[in-house]
Design a protein around this motif. Structure first.
Motif, PDB file in Angstrom:
ATOM      1  N   ASN A  86      40.006  -1.142  35.979  1.00 11.04           N
ATOM      2  CA  ASN A  86      39.519   0.219  35.841  1.00 11.04           C
ATOM      3  C   ASN A  86      37.995   0.171  35.860  1.00 11.04           C
ATOM      4  OD1 ASN A  86      38.512   2.683  34.751  1.00 11.04           O
ATOM      5  ND2 ASN A  86      40.458   3.050  33.711  1.00 11.04           N
ATOM      6  N   MET A  87      37.393   0.598  36.959  1.00 11.11           N
ATOM      7  CA  MET A  87      35.945   0.463  37.115  1.00 11.11           C
ATOM      8  C   MET A  87      35.179   1.264  36.066  1.00 11.11           C
ATOM      9  SD  MET A  87      33.561   1.078  40.484  1.00 11.11           S
ATOM     10  CE  MET A  87      34.449  -0.184  41.408  1.00 11.11           C
ATOM     11  N   GLN A  88      35.668   2.462  35.722  1.00 16.34           N
ATOM     12  CA  GLN A  88      34.972   3.271  34.730  1.00 16.34           C
ATOM     13  C   GLN A  88      35.002   2.594  33.367  1.00 16.34           C
ATOM     14  OE1 GLN A  88      33.253   6.234  35.488  1.00 16.34           O
ATOM     15  NE2 GLN A  88      32.395   5.641  33.502  1.00 16.34           N
ATOM     16  N   GLN A  89      36.120   1.979  33.033  1.00 18.39           N
ATOM     17  CA  GLN A  89      36.247   1.246  31.774  1.00 18.39           C
ATOM     18  C   GLN A  89      35.218   0.122  31.710  1.00 18.39           C
ATOM     19  OE1 GLN A  89      39.836  -1.114  31.440  1.00 18.39           O
ATOM     20  NE2 GLN A  89      39.950  -0.807  29.219  1.00 18.39           N
ATOM     21  N   ILE A  90      35.093  -0.613  32.806  1.00 17.24           N
ATOM     22  CA  ILE A  90      34.135  -1.724  32.873  1.00 17.24           C
ATOM     23  C   ILE A  90      32.705  -1.221  32.787  1.00 17.24           C
ATOM     24  CG2 ILE A  90      33.203  -3.504  34.409  1.00 17.24           C
ATOM     25  CD1 ILE A  90      36.167  -3.815  35.403  1.00 17.24           C
ATOM     26  N   ASN A  91      32.382  -0.192  33.550  1.00 13.64           N
ATOM     27  CA  ASN A  91      31.018   0.343  33.541  1.00 13.64           C
ATOM     28  C   ASN A  91      30.636   0.889  32.167  1.00 13.64           C
ATOM     29  OD1 ASN A  91      30.649  -0.305  36.229  1.00 13.64           O
ATOM     30  ND2 ASN A  91      31.126   1.735  36.984  1.00 13.64           N
ATOM     31  N   ASP A  92      31.572   1.561  31.507  1.00 10.90           N
ATOM     32  CA  ASP A  92      31.286   2.081  30.168  1.00 10.90           C
ATOM     33  C   ASP A  92      30.940   0.947  29.202  1.00 10.90           C
ATOM     34  OD1 ASP A  92      31.753   4.664  31.007  1.00 10.90           O
ATOM     35  OD2 ASP A  92      33.765   4.802  30.147  1.00 10.90           O
ATOM     36  N   CYS A  93      31.688  -0.159  29.290  1.00 11.24           N
ATOM     37  CA  CYS A  93      31.423  -1.306  28.413  1.00 11.24           C
ATOM     38  C   CYS A  93      30.072  -1.929  28.728  1.00 11.24           C
ATOM     39  CB  CYS A  93      32.543  -2.341  28.559  1.00 11.24           C
ATOM     40  SG  CYS A  93      34.165  -1.801  27.941  1.00 11.24           S
ATOM     41  N   GLY A  94      29.747  -2.053  30.003  1.00 10.47           N
ATOM     42  CA  GLY A  94      28.474  -2.628  30.393  1.00 10.47           C
ATOM     43  C   GLY A  94      27.298  -1.793  29.922  1.00 10.47           C
ATOM     44  N   MET A  95      27.414  -0.491  30.097  1.00 12.88           N
ATOM     45  CA  MET A  95      26.334   0.408  29.672  1.00 12.88           C
ATOM     46  C   MET A  95      26.194   0.422  28.153  1.00 12.88           C
ATOM     47  SD  MET A  95      26.923   3.584  32.291  1.00 12.88           S
ATOM     48  CE  MET A  95      26.808   3.326  34.070  1.00 12.88           C
ATOM     49  N   ARG A  96      27.327   0.377  27.457  1.00 14.42           N
ATOM     50  CA  ARG A  96      27.294   0.367  25.995  1.00 14.42           C
ATOM     51  C   ARG A  96      26.564  -0.872  25.476  1.00 14.42           C
ATOM     52  NH1 ARG A  96      32.110   2.248  25.328  1.00 14.42           N
ATOM     53  NH2 ARG A  96      33.228   0.270  25.387  1.00 14.42           N
ATOM     54  N   ALA A  97      26.773  -2.003  26.120  1.00 13.71           N
ATOM     55  CA  ALA A  97      26.138  -3.247  25.697  1.00 13.71           C
ATOM     56  C   ALA A  97      24.623  -3.206  25.887  1.00 13.71           C
ATOM     57  CB  ALA A  97      26.726  -4.429  26.455  1.00 13.71           C
ATOM     58  N   THR A  98      24.166  -2.617  26.996  1.00 12.17           N
ATOM     59  CA  THR A  98      22.728  -2.611  27.283  1.00 12.17           C
ATOM     60  C   THR A  98      21.970  -1.594  26.434  1.00 12.17           C
ATOM     61  OG1 THR A  98      23.076  -1.085  29.149  1.00 12.17           O
ATOM     62  CG2 THR A  98      23.026  -3.442  29.646  1.00 12.17           C
ATOM     63  N   LEU A  99      22.670  -0.626  25.859  1.00 12.60           N
ATOM     64  CA  LEU A  99      22.000   0.365  25.018  1.00 12.60           C
ATOM     65  C   LEU A  99      21.387  -0.272  23.771  1.00 12.60           C
ATOM     66  CD1 LEU A  99      24.468   3.401  25.140  1.00 12.60           C
ATOM     67  CD2 LEU A  99      22.180   3.271  26.139  1.00 12.60           C
ATOM     68  N   ARG A 100      21.819  -1.483  23.434  1.00 19.69           N
ATOM     69  CA  ARG A 100      21.286  -2.169  22.261  1.00 19.69           C
ATOM     70  C   ARG A 100      19.851  -2.653  22.464  1.00 19.69           C
ATOM     71  NH1 ARG A 100      25.826  -5.593  19.450  1.00 19.69           N
ATOM     72  NH2 ARG A 100      27.654  -4.264  19.725  1.00 19.69           N
ATOM     73  N   TYR A 101      19.408  -2.713  23.724  1.00 14.33           N
ATOM     74  CA  TYR A 101      18.109  -3.317  24.022  1.00 14.33           C
ATOM     75  C   TYR A 101      17.238  -2.342  24.818  1.00 14.33           C
ATOM     76  CZ  TYR A 101      20.924  -7.335  22.762  1.00 14.33           C
ATOM     77  OH  TYR A 101      21.759  -8.198  22.093  1.00 14.33           O
ATOM     78  N   PRO A 102      15.996  -2.132  24.378  1.00 14.44           N
ATOM     79  CA  PRO A 102      15.095  -1.210  25.059  1.00 14.44           C
ATOM     80  C   PRO A 102      14.853  -1.636  26.508  1.00 14.44           C
ATOM     81  CG  PRO A 102      14.219  -1.862  22.926  1.00 14.44           C
ATOM     82  CD  PRO A 102      15.387  -2.755  23.196  1.00 14.44           C
ATOM     83  N   ASN A 103      14.935  -0.690  27.404  1.00 14.11           N
ATOM     84  CA  ASN A 103      14.607  -0.883  28.823  1.00 14.11           C
ATOM     85  C   ASN A 103      15.604  -1.755  29.584  1.00 14.11           C
ATOM     86  OD1 ASN A 103      12.153   0.597  28.477  1.00 14.11           O
ATOM     87  ND2 ASN A 103      11.205  -1.249  27.634  1.00 14.11           N
ATOM     88  N   MET A 104      16.722  -2.149  28.954  1.00 16.67           N
ATOM     89  CA  MET A 104      17.722  -2.906  29.701  1.00 16.67           C
ATOM     90  C   MET A 104      18.629  -1.951  30.467  1.00 16.67           C
ATOM     91  SD  MET A 104      20.332  -5.944  28.489  1.00 16.67           S
ATOM     92  CE  MET A 104      18.953  -6.981  28.000  1.00 16.67           C
ATOM     93  N   PHE A 105      19.069  -2.405  31.634  1.00 18.54           N
ATOM     94  CA  PHE A 105      19.796  -1.547  32.563  1.00 18.54           C
ATOM     95  C   PHE A 105      21.071  -2.247  33.022  1.00 18.54           C
ATOM     96  CE2 PHE A 105      20.385  -0.542  37.160  1.00 18.54           C
ATOM     97  CZ  PHE A 105      20.622   0.823  37.078  1.00 18.54           C
ATOM     98  N   TYR A 106      22.208  -1.527  32.946  1.00 22.36           N
ATOM     99  CA  TYR A 106      23.439  -2.054  33.518  1.00 22.36           C
ATOM    100  C   TYR A 106      23.596  -1.479  34.918  1.00 22.36           C
ATOM    101  CZ  TYR A 106      28.278  -3.081  34.563  1.00 22.36           C
ATOM    102  OH  TYR A 106      29.416  -3.537  35.177  1.00 22.36           O
ATOM    103  N   TRP A 107      23.619  -2.343  35.895  1.00 19.01           N
ATOM    104  CA  TRP A 107      23.702  -1.927  37.300  1.00 19.01           C
ATOM    105  C   TRP A 107      25.169  -1.692  37.638  1.00 19.01           C
ATOM    106  CZ3 TRP A 107      22.219  -5.478  42.017  1.00 19.01           C
ATOM    107  CH2 TRP A 107      22.118  -4.695  43.166  1.00 19.01           C
ATOM    108  N   ASP A 108      25.559  -0.411  37.720  1.00 17.87           N
ATOM    109  CA  ASP A 108      26.952  -0.040  37.931  1.00 17.87           C
ATOM    110  C   ASP A 108      27.258   0.201  39.407  1.00 17.87           C
ATOM    111  OD1 ASP A 108      25.414   2.236  38.141  1.00 17.87           O
ATOM    112  OD2 ASP A 108      26.861   3.545  37.109  1.00 17.87           O
ATOM    113  N   PHE A 109      26.718  -0.644  40.258  1.00 21.31           N
ATOM    114  CA  PHE A 109      26.955  -0.514  41.699  1.00 21.31           C
ATOM    115  C   PHE A 109      28.446  -0.669  41.999  1.00 21.31           C
ATOM    116  CE2 PHE A 109      27.064  -2.164  46.076  1.00 21.31           C
ATOM    117  CZ  PHE A 109      26.276  -1.219  46.722  1.00 21.31           C
ATOM    118  N   ASN A 110      28.961   0.156  42.923  1.00 22.79           N
ATOM    119  CA  ASN A 110      30.367   0.075  43.313  1.00 22.79           C
ATOM    120  C   ASN A 110      30.534  -1.028  44.355  1.00 22.79           C
ATOM    121  OD1 ASN A 110      32.997   0.384  44.164  1.00 22.79           O
ATOM    122  ND2 ASN A 110      32.869   2.607  44.440  1.00 22.79           N
TER     123      ASN A 110
END
Length: 219
Positions: free
Chosen positions: A138-162
């Motif tokens: 489930n791509m949305q499930q994966i992207n949500d987890c990736g984005m949630r993890a990067t929110l812990r660090y200032p200026n970090m970005f999760y690249w959710d490219f398809n």
């Protein structure tokens, strides 16, 4: 190196930084990402953190295939901790959750949290993952987890490219056949192995034999 790598479409930059930490789950899934980023001149490092892969024999098979392919590209490969005890603690009580369910969310969260922590400690502002290229995920499930993890660090970005689009999934399979990668037959965890074997037996098929299946080259 693939003779067709120069024909891959150029990727948009992964945020403002051209330095990317690629969480890799296995060689087959990450191969298309690796070739695509190489073609686009993106500076990336592979981060192999997958304590969800059981048993140890399966884990080592997947890791060694990934190392083999990374060496062809001369790409740095970070072999992270196989803290499977922590994985079992995190997923305790979720043993009978279905694929794409809560157990998978916990698993993705754990792997992305560690990836983002390593990225923060070693100067990576962009992370991405090969997990989403598989049509079984489930791509949305994966992207949500990736984005949630990067929110812990200032200026970090999760690249959710398809990574599936534009024939990415098909190229992944083609590369796997070309390289004759080890072909894992279940997602990774012991519960996935259990459920896959139950399904196979119900269909009159043999249980999975770890270490036996490899992609066959194209005719």
């Amino acid at each position: 190196m693939s003779e067709n790598i120069q024909h891959k479409p150029l990727l948009p930059p992964g945020g403002k930084d051209n330095k990317v930490l690629l969480h890799s789950c296995c060689a087959p899934c990450s191969s298309e990402l690796m070739e695509a980023m190489h073609a686009s001149g993106i500076n990336y490092t592979i981060f192999f953190y997958n304590p969800n892969i059981h048993p140890l024999k399966e884990y080592e098979l997947r890791k060694q295939e990934n190392i083999r392919f990374a060496e062809r590209f001369n790409v740095p490969f970070i072999d992270a901790d196989y803290d499977y005890d922590n994985w079992f603690k995190r997923t305790n009580g979720m043993e009978w959750e279905p694929e794409r369910g809560t157990r998978c969310t916990i698993c993705f969260d754990m792997r992305f949290e560690y990836t983002a922590h390593y990225a923060h400690e070693h100067g990576f502002m962009v992370i991405t993952s090969s997990l989403g290229i598989s049509r079984w995920k489930n791509m949305q499930q994966i992207n949500d987890c990736g984005m949630r993890a990067t929110l812990r660090y200032p200026n970090m970005f999760y690249w959710d490219f398809n990574w599936r689009k534009g024939g990415g999934s098909e190229r992944m399979i083609a590369i796997s056949k070309r390289e004759r990668f080890y072909q894992q037959e279940y997602c990774g965890c012991i519960y996935s192995l259990r459920d896959t074997n139950r399904h196979r037996i119900a269909k009159g098929r043999e249980r999975i034999k770890i270490g036996m299946q490899y992609y066959a080259p194209k005719e």
